[in-house]
Scaffold this active site. Structure first.
Site, PDB file in Angstrom:
ATOM      1  N   LYS A   5       0.854  -1.191   0.000  1.00  0.00           N
ATOM      2  CA  LYS A   5       0.000   0.000   0.000  1.00  0.00           C
ATOM      3  C   LYS A   5       0.882   1.230   0.000  1.00  0.00           C
ATOM      4  CE  LYS A   5      -4.504   0.857   0.218  1.00  0.00           C
ATOM      5  NZ  LYS A   5      -5.588   0.006  -0.279  1.00  0.00           N
TER       6      LYS A   5
HETATM    7  P1  NAD Z   1     -13.001   8.016  -2.071  1.00  0.00           P
HETATM    8  O1  NAD Z   1     -11.971   9.013  -1.741  1.00  0.00           O
HETATM    9  O2  NAD Z   1     -13.466   7.897  -3.472  1.00  0.00           O
HETATM   10  O3  NAD Z   1     -14.315   8.275  -1.168  1.00  0.00           O
HETATM   11  C1  NAD Z   1     -14.277   8.350   0.207  1.00  0.00           C
HETATM   12  C2  NAD Z   1     -15.661   8.802   0.702  1.00  0.00           C
HETATM   13  O4  NAD Z   1     -15.664   8.761   2.137  1.00  0.00           O
HETATM   14  C3  NAD Z   1     -16.015  10.226   0.314  1.00  0.00           C
HETATM   15  O5  NAD Z   1     -17.400  10.303   0.048  1.00  0.00           O
HETATM   16  C4  NAD Z   1     -15.667  11.012   1.579  1.00  0.00           C
HETATM   17  O6  NAD Z   1     -16.388  12.247   1.683  1.00  0.00           O
HETATM   18  C5  NAD Z   1     -16.122  10.025   2.616  1.00  0.00           C
HETATM   19  N1  NAD Z   1     -15.572  10.264   3.941  1.00  0.00           N
HETATM   20  C6  NAD Z   1     -14.302  10.590   4.274  1.00  0.00           C
HETATM   21  N2  NAD Z   1     -14.207  10.749   5.597  1.00  0.00           N
HETATM   22  C7  NAD Z   1     -15.425  10.510   6.105  1.00  0.00           C
HETATM   23  C8  NAD Z   1     -15.973  10.526   7.411  1.00  0.00           C
HETATM   24  N3  NAD Z   1     -15.205  10.832   8.444  1.00  0.00           N
HETATM   25  N4  NAD Z   1     -17.288  10.227   7.561  1.00  0.00           N
HETATM   26  C9  NAD Z   1     -18.048   9.903   6.501  1.00  0.00           C
HETATM   27  N5  NAD Z   1     -17.601   9.870   5.248  1.00  0.00           N
HETATM   28  C10 NAD Z   1     -16.312  10.182   5.053  1.00  0.00           C
HETATM   29  O7  NAD Z   1     -12.442   6.628  -1.523  1.00  0.00           O
HETATM   30  P2  NAD Z   1     -12.833   5.139  -1.988  1.00  0.00           P
HETATM   31  O8  NAD Z   1     -11.898   4.740  -3.069  1.00  0.00           O
HETATM   32  O9  NAD Z   1     -14.301   5.056  -2.218  1.00  0.00           O
HETATM   33  O10 NAD Z   1     -12.424   4.314  -0.696  1.00  0.00           O
HETATM   34  C11 NAD Z   1     -13.309   4.172   0.416  1.00  0.00           C
HETATM   35  C12 NAD Z   1     -12.857   3.005   1.271  1.00  0.00           C
HETATM   36  O11 NAD Z   1     -12.885   1.813   0.484  1.00  0.00           O
HETATM   37  C13 NAD Z   1     -11.442   3.118   1.832  1.00  0.00           C
HETATM   38  O12 NAD Z   1     -11.408   2.495   3.097  1.00  0.00           O
HETATM   39  C14 NAD Z   1     -10.630   2.291   0.845  1.00  0.00           C
HETATM   40  O13 NAD Z   1      -9.431   1.792   1.392  1.00  0.00           O
HETATM   41  C15 NAD Z   1     -11.613   1.193   0.528  1.00  0.00           C
HETATM   42  N6  NAD Z   1     -11.327   0.500  -0.737  1.00  0.00           N
HETATM   43  C16 NAD Z   1     -11.317   1.191  -1.911  1.00  0.00           C
HETATM   44  C17 NAD Z   1     -11.054   0.505  -3.099  1.00  0.00           C
HETATM   45  C18 NAD Z   1     -11.101   1.174  -4.445  1.00  0.00           C
HETATM   46  O14 NAD Z   1     -11.028   0.455  -5.462  1.00  0.00           O
HETATM   47  N7  NAD Z   1     -11.267   2.493  -4.538  1.00  0.00           N
HETATM   48  C19 NAD Z   1     -10.777  -0.874  -3.059  1.00  0.00           C
HETATM   49  C20 NAD Z   1     -10.815  -1.557  -1.834  1.00  0.00           C
HETATM   50  C21 NAD Z   1     -11.094  -0.834  -0.687  1.00  0.00           C
END
Ligand code: NAD
Length: 418
Positions: free
Chosen positions: A109
């Site tokens: 990561k």
């Molecule tokens: P992103 O940046 O696209 O979206 C994050 C979202 O969370 C946004 O809507 C943001 O406003 C919101 N957020 C941030 N802090 C917050 C809080 N304190 N309370 C409520 N909402 C909050 O990120 P993403 O890619 O959607 O990733 C989200 C999660 O999924 C992370 O934990 C990431 O590690 C995990 N994840 C993502 C992927 C991927 O392919 N993008 C894959 C596996 C896991």
């Protein structure tokens, strides 16, 4: 194994689940020593020139946890809380995730500890290029392949690809989650959300429940949360609440997801979307719904609020959203938790498909990608459920970790590492 504590850091929390799996699988002490640490950690200083000429110095990391099963694989996150401990935790989860869904990758990561919310595209590009230059010596299409995570996207991957190419020559397998025009895969953008919905469906059905009309609340409306909302709606769920960093919204009759997306595009937040009432992020977590999907940060369901959870199923779209103490309490209360290493594995599965297509210079259709993704997740879910059935008293997370740990230890032993 030590009992869980309330104040565990992210890496300690993930390792708590690993240690339990090590007990179930009875791996050797040397295997425990190797796998409870990380293989390589790179910390770099990243000076960022802002548009107003100011120079800000931040820190970036790339952590490679274990590479016994193949090249390191894992996303890059830009976030104020992306410190070394958080990145270690996320890297180790990638090792377990890729092993669980049987991909030929290890786990890594990356993170840059910065709040990018007020940065311009030009500032983000300079940051990305500088960070890429500083970690490029440990990257490579058969060594370590980044992808998007929080606050990074297909545009970020394009800059990484370009910066890497300036040094080593054009290499489109160096990142996944790229735009289609640069060799990205159909179905990658929605893959994590799709996987979360597909595995949530399977858990609901196992409880003898219908997906049609099931209620769903989602914390986070970024890549994972917004795609999960759209795809769940298409499958017949009633999405009653969503949130972002600014707050949460609720509508008993179900939110109009198209309208929420349009409101987000226009205002930068889901808050105040017409047809919804405001609630707090804490209230969202405590809603009486069939499925709750945390899809934002880690550590949001803790021993302090686990007692408020009223959902029947929690689908971990986010990485490590449930702490070990909360996990024990939810299991005790009969709440089914589909663990992160299964629930959000859709993203890395389609990243693998993207890498395979790049290696073969092939382009698969959207239907082909979705079919293969759903097949792989279905297989993984069934394998985890079968393992759980064969081992009394363990939850889905313990089953998933045990399967993953077993596979990594086998590969490491065959290579002569253990
Ligand atoms: P992103 O940046 O696209 O979206 C994050 C979202 O969370 C946004 O809507 C943001 O406003 C919101 N957020 C941030 N802090 C917050 C809080 N304190 N309370 C409520 N909402 C909050 O990120 P993403 O890619 O959607 O990733 C989200 C999660 O999924 C992370 O934990 C990431 O590690 C995990 N994840 C993502 C992927 C991927 O392919 N993008 C894959 C596996 C896991």
């Amino acid at each position: 194994m030590q009992p869980p504590k309330a104040d565990m850091g992210p890496f300690e929390a993930v390792n708590h689940f690993f240690h339990h799996a090590a007990e179930i699988t009875r791996i050797s002490d040397s295997a425990i020593d190797v796998l409870s640490g990380t293989y390589r950690e790179l910390q770099v200083q990243v000076p960022v020139r802002h548009d107003d000429g100011r120079m800000e110095v931040v820190y970036g990391y790339r952590v490679q946890h274990n590479g016994a099963r193949g090249p390191y694989k894992g996303g890059i996150r830009y976030h104020a809380e992306a410190d070394l401990d958080e990145v270690r935790a996320l890297a180790s989860l990638m090792t377990w995730k890729t092993a669980l869904v049987d991909l030929p990758f290890g786990g890594a990561k990356g993170g840059v500890q910065i709040d990018p919310s007020h940065m311009s595209p030009a500032e983000l590009e300079r940051l990305t290029r500088r960070y890429t230059g500083q970690i490029s010596s440990v990257l490579g299409p058969t060594r370590d392949i980044p992808a998007p995570d929080m606050n990074t996207d297909a545009q970020t991957m394009s800059w990484i690809l370009d910066e890497y190419g300036r040094k080593y020559g054009h290499t489109n397998q160096i990142v996944t989650g790229k735009p289609i025009a640069l060799g990205g895969s159909q179905g990658r953008e929605e893959a994590t959300g799709r996987g979360a919905v597909v595995t949530g469906d399977a858990a609901l059905r196992d409880l003898g429940r219908d997906v049609e009309g099931a209620t769903l609340a989602i914390q986070g409306f970024g890549n994972v949360g917004s795609w999960a909302a759209r795809l769940a709606r298409d499958r017949g769920y009633r999405v009653v609440a969503v949130s972002d960093v600014h707050g949460a919204i609720h509508a008993d009759q179900g939110l109009d997801i198209g309208e929420v997306r349009a409101h987000l595009a226009e205002t930068g937040s889901v808050v105040d979307c017409p047809g919804s009432e405001p609630i707090s992020n804490d209230e969202l977590l405590g809603l009486d719904v069939d499925v709750l999907m945390p899809a934002a940060l880690g550590g949001v369901i803790t021993d302090e609020n686990a007692g408020d959870i009223r959902a029947d199923v929690i689908v971990e779209g986010a990485n490590h959203p449930v702490t070990p103490l909360a996990d024990a309490e939810l299991t005790e209360r009969g709440i089914v938790v589909v663990p992160d290493i299964l629930a959000n594995a859709g993203g890395v599965i389609v990243s693998y498909f993207e890498w395979v297509q790049n290696n073969q210079e092939l382009h698969w259709s959207h239907d082909d990608v979705v079919g293969r993704l759903e097949h792989k997740l279905d297989q993984a879910y069934r394998t985890v459920r079968d393992f759980q059935d064969r081992h009394e008293g363990i939850n889905l997370r313990q089953a998933a970790f045990a399967l993953a740990v077993d596979r990594v230890v086998e590969a490491a032993s065959l290579r002569g590492y253990l």
